[in-house]
Design an enzyme around this catalytic site. Sequence first.
Site, short mmCIF file in Angstrom:
data_model
loop_
_atom_site.label_atom_id
_atom_site.label_comp_id
_atom_site.label_asym_id
_atom_site.label_seq_id
_atom_site.Cartn_x
_atom_site.Cartn_y
_atom_site.Cartn_z
N LYS A 121 -34.35 -23.98 56.60
CA LYS A 121 -34.79 -24.70 57.97
C LYS A 121 -35.94 -23.66 58.51
O LYS A 121 -36.85 -24.37 59.19
CB LYS A 121 -33.74 -24.77 59.12
N VAL B 58 -34.72 -37.10 47.89
CA VAL B 58 -35.87 -36.39 48.24
C VAL B 58 -36.14 -35.05 47.76
O VAL B 58 -37.25 -34.67 47.75
CB VAL B 58 -36.11 -36.31 49.88
N TYR C 72 -29.08 -22.36 54.42
CA TYR C 72 -29.34 -23.27 55.39
C TYR C 72 -30.68 -22.78 56.33
O TYR C 72 -31.55 -23.24 56.83
CB TYR C 72 -28.38 -23.73 55.94
#
Length: 276
Positions: A187, A63, A183
């Site tokens: 997010k 993706v 991370y």
Amino acid sequence: MKLKDKIALVTGAASGIGRATALLFAREGARVVVNDLDLAAAQKTVDEMGADGSSGLAVRADVSESAQVAAMFEEIDRALGGLDILVNNAGIAEATGDEMTKLNQRAEARINEALSGEGIRTPWDATAEMSDASWDRMIRVHLYGTFYCTRAAIPRITRRGGGSIINMASVAGLMGLEAAPHYSAAKAGMIGFTRAVAREVGSLGIRVNAICPGFIETPMTEPISPMLKMMALGQTPMGRWGDPKEVASNCLFLASEDSSYVTGQWLSPNGGLFTG
């Protein structure tokens, strides 16, 4: 059968939260496209849907690569004729093998220092030591991947009269997670993207929401040391890690008409870790 005759794409659905979500959607009547880098594992998830009498499709695509996402959506068009629901779940671990080893060692050192009563002296050092490649890969998979899939999904969902997009963010995007700045940033970006797109496509009948899980027992979290898991448990009032099925049920709520007036929001199944 809350998703009867719906077509859903769940990315990163060969294991963990994605797999649990794909299987639940199938039980609720959806035809589910299972995406993953591991095509054989994705097909295994599809095969498990057979007992429920639901049709599924396994598709390999990274993706984080725009061309691969475009090809995946063209395959969905040919096989199923469109899309009603997108779950942007594909993700990678917060750290590489070497980074996880350092993280586990530092967690143990910090706990021992805290127990000694002499104060914590060991820093996490994640940002200071992070490579360009680690930062770039984390952002590309989570944030670019969510963008690429959402961009491709919007016209397809619109043609079918509306539907739902669900972005799998994390409690790390809400509160920040020590030793995982890349991370946490990825997010948090997904949460901001969720809010913006929800305002953009509401008039098209498309709802866009995010889920921000806390610590969940998945293959991606297996490398975490017992010491680091203990630290996480100490911050979680319910005293346990979550099960992927407990996140999948939130996905079902946001995908179905049960949440028909909910958009631009985030849900956080986290056991009380974050209550803001």
